[in-house]
Scaffold this motif. Structure first.
Motif, PDB file in Angstrom:
ATOM      1  N   ARG A  10     -49.299  47.678 -17.451  1.00 34.71           N
ATOM      2  CA  ARG A  10     -48.090  48.134 -18.350  1.00 34.71           C
ATOM      3  C   ARG A  10     -48.224  49.241 -19.335  1.00 34.71           C
ATOM      4  O   ARG A  10     -47.734  50.243 -19.562  1.00 34.71           O
ATOM      5  N   ARG A 155     -47.179  48.311 -10.218  1.00 34.79           N
ATOM      6  CA  ARG A 155     -47.547  48.201 -11.242  1.00 34.79           C
ATOM      7  C   ARG A 155     -49.000  48.513 -11.718  1.00 34.79           C
ATOM      8  O   ARG A 155     -49.519  49.200 -12.475  1.00 34.79           O
ATOM      9  N   LEU A 161     -42.127  52.350 -11.489  1.00 34.73           N
ATOM     10  CA  LEU A 161     -41.463  50.984 -11.245  1.00 34.73           C
ATOM     11  C   LEU A 161     -39.931  50.810 -11.086  1.00 34.73           C
ATOM     12  O   LEU A 161     -39.651  49.702 -10.656  1.00 34.73           O
TER      13      LEU A 161
END
Length: 186
Positions: A10, A155, A161
């Motif tokens: 992330r 991811r 994404l």
């Protein structure tokens, strides 16, 4: 880069998104006549196409040219959002349905080139999945599982994404409309 944890993936994706947004908003990253010609020439070379294809809106390269010309002056980030809309329309089967209704490629491009990815489009696609689920029980859960797997893979690989996330949101919206409960790891 490969990220061993979701948290690292992330963070990596967020850094890439920030860099892309700054880079893509730079004035040199606007769609211009020169950019269009270069992109179309590269597409022709990649697909061994001929110049007539680029001028014919009924070919893939012609549709690509039309989309670029329709978005002249916009940033690459704005164009990327538009491409996400068309990816979702293709995934959802909406483009195929429009073709079956004899809508021309140019009509479809002209209509959707001026639409943002909004709740209206998401709701329409979710209703399509509600209908699919009602005619083919289990279709929604299978597609949602596949989408979550692809989202996780993208991811972890640090890839874009947006398309995967939008797909998941549409499927979750459809599941919510059906009253289906699905646990999610996002």
């Amino acid at each position: 880069q490969f990220c061993p944890t979701k948290a690292e993936a992330r963070r990596s994706a967020a850094k890439i998104a920030l860099m892309n947004s700054v880079f893509n908003e730079h004035p040199s990253r606007r769609i211009t006549d020169d950019f269009i010609e270069k992109s179309v020439s590269e597409a022709l070379a990649s697909f061994n196409g001929n110049r007539e294809e680029a001028d014919n809106p009924n070919t893939g390269i012609g549709a690509f040219r039309f989309m670029l010309e329709s978005n002249k002056g916009k940033s690459m980030l704005e164009f990327q959002e538009l491409m996400t809309v068309f990816q979702l329309l293709h995934w959802n089967g909406s483009l195929k349905a429009m073709r079956e209704r004899q809508c021309s490629r140019q009509e479809v491009l002209a209509h959707y080139s001026h639409r943002a990815l909004d709740d209206d489009i998401r709701n329409q696609m979710a209703m399509d999945w509600v209908n699919r689920e009602q005619t083919n029980p289990g279709a929604l859960s299978r597609e949602l599982a596949s989408t979550e797997r692809e989202l996780d893979e993208a991811r972890l690989a640090g890839k874009e994404l947006r398309f995967h996330k939008e797909r998941k949101d549409i499927l979750m919206l459809a599941a919510g409309q059906l009253g289906t409960i699905h646990s999610s790891n996002c």
